[in-house]
Design a protein around this motif. Structure first.
Motif, PDB file in Angstrom:
ATOM      1  N   ALA A  78       0.821  -1.206   0.000  1.00 12.39           N
ATOM      2  CA  ALA A  78       0.000   0.000   0.000  1.00 12.39           C
ATOM      3  C   ALA A  78       0.855   1.257   0.000  1.00 12.39           C
ATOM      4  N   ALA A  79       1.976   1.226   0.707  1.00  9.26           N
ATOM      5  CA  ALA A  79       2.855   2.392   0.775  1.00  9.26           C
ATOM      6  C   ALA A  79       3.735   2.512  -0.460  1.00  9.26           C
ATOM      7  N   ALA A  80       4.176   1.385  -0.996  1.00  7.86           N
ATOM      8  CA  ALA A  80       5.176   1.414  -2.066  1.00  7.86           C
ATOM      9  C   ALA A  80       4.594   1.562  -3.462  1.00  7.86           C
ATOM     10  N   LEU A  81       3.479   0.903  -3.748  1.00  7.34           N
ATOM     11  CA  LEU A  81       2.989   0.885  -5.130  1.00  7.34           C
ATOM     12  C   LEU A  81       2.568   2.261  -5.652  1.00  7.34           C
ATOM     13  N   PRO A  82       1.829   3.076  -4.870  1.00  5.66           N
ATOM     14  CA  PRO A  82       1.532   4.424  -5.395  1.00  5.66           C
ATOM     15  C   PRO A  82       2.785   5.266  -5.616  1.00  5.66           C
ATOM     16  N   LEU A  83       3.771   5.136  -4.732  1.00  6.72           N
ATOM     17  CA  LEU A  83       5.011   5.891  -4.905  1.00  6.72           C
ATOM     18  C   LEU A  83       5.768   5.403  -6.134  1.00  6.72           C
ATOM     19  N   LEU A  84       5.741   4.088  -6.361  1.00  3.05           N
ATOM     20  CA  LEU A  84       6.376   3.539  -7.549  1.00  3.05           C
ATOM     21  C   LEU A  84       5.653   3.991  -8.816  1.00  3.05           C
ATOM     22  N   ALA A  85       4.336   4.079  -8.736  1.00  2.00           N
ATOM     23  CA  ALA A  85       3.571   4.562  -9.885  1.00  2.00           C
ATOM     24  C   ALA A  85       3.946   5.998 -10.240  1.00  2.00           C
ATOM     25  N   TRP A  86       4.360   6.755  -9.239  1.00  8.33           N
ATOM     26  CA  TRP A  86       4.797   8.135  -9.475  1.00  8.33           C
ATOM     27  C   TRP A  86       6.231   8.195  -9.985  1.00  8.33           C
ATOM     28  N   LEU A  87       7.136   7.484  -9.328  1.00  9.45           N
ATOM     29  CA  LEU A  87       8.557   7.591  -9.627  1.00  9.45           C
ATOM     30  C   LEU A  87       8.985   6.762 -10.832  1.00  9.45           C
ATOM     31  N   ALA A  88       8.354   5.604 -11.021  1.00  2.00           N
ATOM     32  CA  ALA A  88       8.746   4.710 -12.117  1.00  2.00           C
ATOM     33  C   ALA A  88       7.526   3.979 -12.660  1.00  2.00           C
ATOM     34  N   PRO A  89       6.610   4.693 -13.308  1.00  2.00           N
ATOM     35  CA  PRO A  89       5.373   4.063 -13.769  1.00  2.00           C
ATOM     36  C   PRO A  89       5.589   2.916 -14.737  1.00  2.00           C
ATOM     37  N   ASN A  90       6.673   2.968 -15.500  1.00  2.00           N
ATOM     38  CA  ASN A  90       6.932   1.881 -16.453  1.00  2.00           C
ATOM     39  C   ASN A  90       7.301   0.580 -15.764  1.00  2.00           C
ATOM     40  N   ALA A  91       7.662   0.666 -14.471  1.00  2.00           N
ATOM     41  CA  ALA A  91       8.023  -0.544 -13.738  1.00  2.00           C
ATOM     42  C   ALA A  91       6.798  -1.354 -13.322  1.00  2.00           C
TER      43      ALA A  91
END
Length: 280
Positions: free
Chosen positions: A93-106
């Motif tokens: 819950a904490a990591a996926l939205p931040l990852l969607a912001w910082l590295a959406p292609n991941a």
């Protein structure tokens, strides 16, 4: 004109009109206090939601992560998961939205599969032969329902803002429709045994309100409207199913007028998933 600049006056106007309406309710009305509590919650949550989009994608990601962490805690309490299961869901819950912001292609199929596999690891490693399958299934469901859904707030950009407003309007429209039209006739039929108080009159009210909201913020298309309407209906019933199996009335008790956070964002979660599917 941007979606945000269209949305702010719409939401402010509706909140203002709603505030006047609830202030004018007669004291003898049974739901007067409840409606006032709900309006106060709307008055606080709307600026937080709009403010995140005004500040940019990073703020939206942090906002989505915060929603996810709280929602996961409520879900874990309802579903009877362990602290280890909660740790996995909270991390996602904490990591996926931040990852969607910082590295959406991941956020591709490989990461999705790894995340889903991670959800079953706690039950497998602890050798839970009596309830392990149930734990793993509930953890997998929670992972899709909450963290993965909330990445849509970041990935859908302005569409996410329009969807969030439309879902909020849809909840109000469903209540108004059910109250005004759900006392008799064909529209009074329950939508599902999962929630006998939800009627087809509520669906009609939700349909009208979501269409009006999307049109007001300049985002109406038949496909998006259909996705929002289906998400509102299914999201509400889905949480009712979870709560009925858990034997609880609300996901929490801290949010005035609503119960818990999941009681407020249940429709939004499913709608975000559906909108992401139809916009791929």
């Amino acid at each position: 004109m941007s979606t945000l600049s269209r949305t702010v006056p719409v939401v402010a106007g509706v909140l203002g009109a709603g505030g006047v309406a609830v202030a004018a309710l007669p004291a003898r009305l049974r739901m007067r206090a409840e409606l006032r509590r709900r309006w106060r919650t709307w008055a606080v949550s709307a600026p937080l939601f709009l403010g995140a989009f005004w500040l940019g994608d990073g703020a939206v990601a942090v906002f989505a992560a915060g929603l996810g962490v709280v929602a996961v805690a409520e879900y874990v309490r309802m579903s009877g998961l362990t602290r280890t299961d909660q740790a996995v869901l909270t991390l996602a819950a904490a990591a996926l939205p931040l990852l969607a912001w910082l590295a959406p292609n991941a956020l591709g199929a490989r990461l999705a599969l790894c995340t889903l596999l991670l959800a079953i690891v706690p039950a497998v490693l602890c050798g839970d032969a009596t309830g392990g399958f149930t734990r793993a299934s509930r953890t997998l469901f929670g992972l899709v329902w909450i963290p993965l859904a909330l990445t849509g707030l970041v990935l859908l950009d302005d569409t996410a803002l329009a969807v969030g407003v439309a879902v909020a309007f849809g909840d109000v429209g469903a209540w108004c429709g059910g109250t005004a039209l759900g006392r008799g006739g064909p529209l009074a039929r329950p939508l599902s045994p999962l929630s006998p108080n939800k009627t087809w009159a509520g669906v009609a009210g939700c349909a009208a309100a979501t269409a009006a909201a999307l049109a007001a913020v300049g985002a109406f298309t038949p496909l998006l409207w259909a996705a929002v309407l289906v998400g509102c209906v299914l999201g509400d019933l889905l949480e009712s199913m979870v709560k009925r199996e858990s034997g609880v009335k609300d996901a929490g008790s801290w949010l005035p007028g609503f119960g818990g956070l999941l009681d407020r964002i249940d429709s939004l979660l499913v709608t975000l998933l559906i909108v992401r599917v139809v916009t791929l």
